[in-house]
Design a protein around this motif. Sequence first.
Motif, PDB file in Angstrom:
ATOM      1  N   VAL A   1       0.819  -1.167   0.155  1.00 46.59           N
ATOM      2  CA  VAL A   1       0.058  -0.011  -0.071  1.00 46.59           C
ATOM      3  C   VAL A   1       0.875   1.227  -0.125  1.00 46.59           C
ATOM      4  CG1 VAL A   1      -1.921   1.244   1.284  1.00 46.59           C
ATOM      5  CG2 VAL A   1      -1.871  -1.200   1.327  1.00 46.59           C
ATOM      6  N   THR A   2       1.998   1.380   0.807  1.00 48.98           N
ATOM      7  CA  THR A   2       2.564   2.430   1.076  1.00 48.98           C
ATOM      8  C   THR A   2       4.081   2.461   0.470  1.00 48.98           C
ATOM      9  OG1 THR A   2       3.462   1.458   3.155  1.00 48.98           O
ATOM     10  CG2 THR A   2       1.576   3.096   3.317  1.00 48.98           C
ATOM     11  N   GLY A   3       4.496   1.120  -0.084  1.00 53.47           N
ATOM     12  CA  GLY A   3       5.775   0.885  -0.497  1.00 53.47           C
ATOM     13  C   GLY A   3       6.326   1.577  -1.588  1.00 53.47           C
ATOM     14  N   PRO A   4       7.377   2.408  -1.615  1.00 53.35           N
ATOM     15  CA  PRO A   4       7.558   3.165  -2.837  1.00 53.35           C
ATOM     16  C   PRO A   4       8.403   2.136  -3.737  1.00 53.35           C
ATOM     17  CG  PRO A   4       9.172   3.753  -1.068  1.00 53.35           C
ATOM     18  CD  PRO A   4       8.154   3.082  -0.475  1.00 53.35           C
ATOM     19  N   GLY A   5       8.629   1.034  -3.183  1.00 52.77           N
ATOM     20  CA  GLY A   5       9.380  -0.140  -4.125  1.00 52.77           C
ATOM     21  C   GLY A   5       8.478  -1.061  -4.559  1.00 52.77           C
ATOM     22  N   SER A   6       7.407  -0.751  -4.141  1.00 53.28           N
ATOM     23  CA  SER A   6       6.338  -1.954  -4.682  1.00 53.28           C
ATOM     24  C   SER A   6       5.264  -1.701  -6.098  1.00 53.28           C
ATOM     25  CB  SER A   6       5.230  -2.167  -3.572  1.00 53.28           C
ATOM     26  OG  SER A   6       4.059  -2.792  -4.174  1.00 53.28           O
ATOM     27  N   GLY A   7       5.230  -2.308  -7.008  1.00 53.52           N
ATOM     28  CA  GLY A   7       4.495  -2.295  -7.906  1.00 53.52           C
ATOM     29  C   GLY A   7       3.057  -2.314  -7.822  1.00 53.52           C
ATOM     30  N   LEU A   8       2.735  -2.627  -6.557  1.00 53.66           N
ATOM     31  CA  LEU A   8       1.122  -2.982  -6.533  1.00 53.66           C
ATOM     32  C   LEU A   8       0.769  -1.474  -5.868  1.00 53.66           C
ATOM     33  CD1 LEU A   8       1.147  -6.377  -4.771  1.00 53.66           C
ATOM     34  CD2 LEU A   8       0.518  -5.847  -7.090  1.00 53.66           C
ATOM     35  N   ALA A   9       1.583  -0.881  -4.883  1.00 53.85           N
ATOM     36  CA  ALA A   9       1.399   0.231  -4.033  1.00 53.85           C
ATOM     37  C   ALA A   9       0.947   1.644  -4.820  1.00 53.85           C
ATOM     38  CB  ALA A   9       2.393   0.487  -3.079  1.00 53.85           C
ATOM     39  N   PRO A  10      -0.006   2.212  -4.672  1.00 60.01           N
ATOM     40  CA  PRO A  10      -0.400   3.544  -5.370  1.00 60.01           C
ATOM     41  C   PRO A  10       0.960   4.278  -5.612  1.00 60.01           C
ATOM     42  CG  PRO A  10      -2.036   2.905  -4.129  1.00 60.01           C
ATOM     43  CD  PRO A  10      -0.999   2.086  -3.593  1.00 60.01           C
ATOM     44  N   PRO A  11       1.818   4.831  -4.563  1.00 59.37           N
ATOM     45  CA  PRO A  11       1.699   4.317  -3.379  1.00 59.37           C
ATOM     46  C   PRO A  11       1.094   5.341  -2.459  1.00 59.37           C
ATOM     47  CG  PRO A  11       3.710   5.289  -3.731  1.00 59.37           C
ATOM     48  CD  PRO A  11       2.949   5.356  -4.970  1.00 59.37           C
ATOM     49  N   LEU A  12       0.331   5.033  -1.457  1.00 59.07           N
ATOM     50  CA  LEU A  12       0.043   5.942  -0.379  1.00 59.07           C
ATOM     51  C   LEU A  12       0.917   6.508   0.422  1.00 59.07           C
ATOM     52  CD1 LEU A  12      -2.679   7.047   1.018  1.00 59.07           C
ATOM     53  CD2 LEU A  12      -2.318   4.901   2.645  1.00 59.07           C
ATOM     54  N   VAL A  13       1.162   7.940   0.573  1.00 59.66           N
ATOM     55  CA  VAL A  13       2.199   8.525   1.083  1.00 59.66           C
ATOM     56  C   VAL A  13       1.762   9.313   2.403  1.00 59.66           C
ATOM     57  CG1 VAL A  13       3.751  10.376   0.904  1.00 59.66           C
ATOM     58  CG2 VAL A  13       3.206   9.339  -0.792  1.00 59.66           C
ATOM     59  N   VAL A  14       2.019   8.559   3.640  1.00 60.29           N
ATOM     60  CA  VAL A  14       1.594   8.929   5.016  1.00 60.29           C
ATOM     61  C   VAL A  14       2.548   9.918   5.766  1.00 60.29           C
ATOM     62  CG1 VAL A  14       0.749   7.698   6.974  1.00 60.29           C
ATOM     63  CG2 VAL A  14       0.480   6.700   4.761  1.00 60.29           C
ATOM     64  N   ARG A  15       1.881  10.846   6.309  1.00 61.14           N
ATOM     65  CA  ARG A  15       2.554  11.735   7.208  1.00 61.14           C
ATOM     66  C   ARG A  15       1.798  11.830   8.601  1.00 61.14           C
ATOM     67  NH1 ARG A  15       0.428  16.490   6.739  1.00 61.14           N
ATOM     68  NH2 ARG A  15      -0.676  17.071   4.579  1.00 61.14           N
ATOM     69  N   ARG A  16       2.619  12.396   9.562  1.00 61.61           N
ATOM     70  CA  ARG A  16       1.724  12.609  10.752  1.00 61.61           C
ATOM     71  C   ARG A  16       1.028  14.012  10.722  1.00 61.61           C
ATOM     72  NH1 ARG A  16       4.025  10.106  15.568  1.00 61.61           N
ATOM     73  NH2 ARG A  16       6.066   8.864  14.809  1.00 61.61           N
ATOM     74  N   ASP A  17      -0.165  13.925  11.343  1.00 58.30           N
ATOM     75  CA  ASP A  17      -0.943  15.382  11.227  1.00 58.30           C
ATOM     76  C   ASP A  17      -1.814  15.543  12.401  1.00 58.30           C
ATOM     77  OD1 ASP A  17      -1.779  17.770   9.331  1.00 58.30           O
ATOM     78  OD2 ASP A  17      -3.965  16.619   9.910  1.00 58.30           O
ATOM     79  N   GLY A  18      -1.379  16.548  13.312  1.00 54.46           N
ATOM     80  CA  GLY A  18      -2.161  16.609  14.344  1.00 54.46           C
ATOM     81  C   GLY A  18      -2.168  15.353  15.342  1.00 54.46           C
ATOM     82  N   ASP A  19      -3.288  15.010  15.933  1.00 46.84           N
ATOM     83  CA  ASP A  19      -3.139  13.872  16.767  1.00 46.84           C
ATOM     84  C   ASP A  19      -3.357  12.416  16.135  1.00 46.84           C
ATOM     85  OD1 ASP A  19      -5.646  14.036  16.026  1.00 46.84           O
ATOM     86  OD2 ASP A  19      -6.679  13.536  17.997  1.00 46.84           O
ATOM     87  N   GLY A  20      -3.164  12.471  14.464  1.00 40.12           N
ATOM     88  CA  GLY A  20      -3.336  11.231  13.718  1.00 40.12           C
ATOM     89  C   GLY A  20      -2.370  11.281  12.605  1.00 40.12           C
ATOM     90  N   VAL A  21      -2.992  10.858  11.525  1.00 41.86           N
ATOM     91  CA  VAL A  21      -2.104  10.678  10.154  1.00 41.86           C
ATOM     92  C   VAL A  21      -3.120  11.052   9.012  1.00 41.86           C
ATOM     93  CG1 VAL A  21      -0.406   8.986  10.996  1.00 41.86           C
ATOM     94  CG2 VAL A  21      -2.701   8.304   9.836  1.00 41.86           C
ATOM     95  N   VAL A  22      -2.264  11.494   8.077  1.00 39.49           N
ATOM     96  CA  VAL A  22      -3.116  11.854   6.887  1.00 39.49           C
ATOM     97  C   VAL A  22      -2.158  11.223   5.594  1.00 39.49           C
ATOM     98  CG1 VAL A  22      -1.767  13.986   6.496  1.00 39.49           C
ATOM     99  CG2 VAL A  22      -3.896  13.736   5.270  1.00 39.49           C
ATOM    100  N   GLY A  23      -2.875  10.645   4.722  1.00 42.88           N
ATOM    101  CA  GLY A  23      -2.534  10.106   3.624  1.00 42.88           C
ATOM    102  C   GLY A  23      -2.738  10.575   2.378  1.00 42.88           C
ATOM    103  N   GLU A  24      -1.900  10.481   1.319  1.00 42.78           N
ATOM    104  CA  GLU A  24      -2.323  11.018   0.039  1.00 42.78           C
ATOM    105  C   GLU A  24      -2.059   9.908  -0.988  1.00 42.78           C
ATOM    106  OE1 GLU A  24      -2.420  15.715   0.401  1.00 42.78           O
ATOM    107  OE2 GLU A  24      -0.840  14.915  -0.621  1.00 42.78           O
ATOM    108  N   ALA A  25      -2.893   9.626  -2.188  1.00 36.46           N
ATOM    109  CA  ALA A  25      -2.751   8.858  -3.108  1.00 36.46           C
ATOM    110  C   ALA A  25      -3.612   9.249  -4.164  1.00 36.46           C
ATOM    111  CB  ALA A  25      -3.158   7.445  -2.663  1.00 36.46           C
ATOM    112  N   THR A  26      -3.080   8.963  -5.505  1.00 33.95           N
ATOM    113  CA  THR A  26      -4.051   9.084  -6.661  1.00 33.95           C
ATOM    114  C   THR A  26      -3.882   7.626  -7.445  1.00 33.95           C
ATOM    115  OG1 THR A  26      -3.117  11.541  -6.880  1.00 33.95           O
ATOM    116  CG2 THR A  26      -4.300  10.323  -8.996  1.00 33.95           C
ATOM    117  N   LEU A  27      -5.065   7.217  -7.721  1.00 37.19           N
ATOM    118  CA  LEU A  27      -5.526   5.946  -8.240  1.00 37.19           C
ATOM    119  C   LEU A  27      -5.703   6.017  -9.737  1.00 37.19           C
ATOM    120  CD1 LEU A  27      -7.205   3.999  -5.189  1.00 37.19           C
ATOM    121  CD2 LEU A  27      -4.603   4.379  -5.455  1.00 37.19           C
ATOM    122  N   GLY A  28      -4.863   5.295 -10.621  1.00 36.72           N
ATOM    123  CA  GLY A  28      -5.293   5.315 -11.844  1.00 36.72           C
ATOM    124  C   GLY A  28      -6.066   4.324 -12.503  1.00 36.72           C
TER     125      GLY A  28
END
Lengths: 236, 236
Positions: free
Chosen positions: A82-109
């Motif tokens: 899902v998040t692995g930049p080396g994975s051909g399967l992963a979009p990849p979802l890019v995750v970072r901390r945000d406030g008391d949680g996390v935020v992820g971004e992805a664009t799916l083709g």
Amino acid sequence: MTTTHSGTIPDAEPLAAAIDLGTALRGLIEVSVTTTVPAGEVRAAAELVRQVTEQLAVARRPASQLPALDDLPAGRRVFNPVTGPGSGLAPPLVVRRDGDGVVGEATLGLAYEGPPGFVHGGMSALLMDQLLGSAAAAAGLWGMTAHLELDYRGPLPLEQKLVLRARVAENEGRKSVITGTIAVADDPGRVLVEARGVFVLPRPEKVEAYFGSITDAAGRHTPPSRPTDATALDED
Amino acid sequence: MTTTHSGTIPDAEPLAAAIDLGTALRGLIEVSVTTTVPAGEVRAAAELVRQVTEQLAVARRPASQLPALDDLPAGRRVFNPVTGPGSGLAPPLVVRRDGDGVVGEATLGLAYEGPPGFVHGGMSALLMDQLLGSAAAAAGLWGMTAHLELDYRGPLPLEQKLVLRARVAENEGRKSVITGTIAVADDPGRVLVEARGVFVLPRPEKVEAYFGSITDAAGRHTPPSRPTDATALDED
């Protein structure tokens, strides 16, 4: 060749090379589901792909040995699907901390299409399971998915940036309840998918039973036991 | 070249070629996450992958046009990211009717890893969402996922054949409740994942809003409106 800073990151070039291949694979997969070239050219592409595969297959790690590029305690899982930049399967979802949680971004083709024009419903579940786990890690927790549920308010568009959020709602002992959402980045207030997960830290005997044979690339026994093990949270 | 029966299936060779490329891509992805060749060889592989991508990218369908190989009324979606034999993302899950439901089989390699040695929890959700939809189709229903929930009893092993089952539990009007399970094929009585989904047939105005711009490869307007549209159920 990319200029690397191998002084600070010992495995910078192998990591960059793995990401280069993962990126190239994602590009090829997207084109492979949209190409309209004649069958003979598709066959020729398949043959070249097999040749590349043979070249890479001459040396492989066993299944019980983690990739040399991974850093389990630091949460770096380069080939996470899902998040692995080396994975051909992963979009990849890019995750970072945000406030008391996390935020992820992805664009799916189009490779991620379910109903025509929209993201496959199961992909939303795949992305959210990962992000809920990342939220647990960001809160200093760790666990495996025990329950996952999703409510779909509307379909997710392909080829538009999606924004995913998650945070720990409850934690008691080995159990955490984590909630999350998915929206289009351009319309973040309109939640299209809501998710709720229960993550449970396995008891020590389960950890041993599940991960007792896992080693790192140097052959050291490395069961997952730290908060960040289940994720590929990008530190920021 | 494969011997084809082009008399009965007009697009047999393009279909076979797409499956050939999908199969080759799956092989390359699995090797790409396990290879231990030097970084220079990984870079060379990435370069070859980009060359193949360029060759296939010279002619592409637009996003609103379904693949020429797909047959929406017959439920054939060659590039479906779960069941599509032409998809590099798909294991693929092979689905057939069984009794009053459907059964699917898949073996997931290291590319699908979550916790070390086991299938990513979100992958179970991805597979089940697809199979629940296939069960709806097999029952003559169609719908989009409105709710999905999963209970994880134990982790799914990598590299072992998994058996997935699903059937329609309830159906009332536009709404269907579908249940399913995942087990290891060698130990089918021990359910490791249980799933329950609610699928809802969108109202006609939603179908038009969602799919109004979708066409087949010949440019004909083809909204999904038949029971099998959401699936890639293999007829047997």
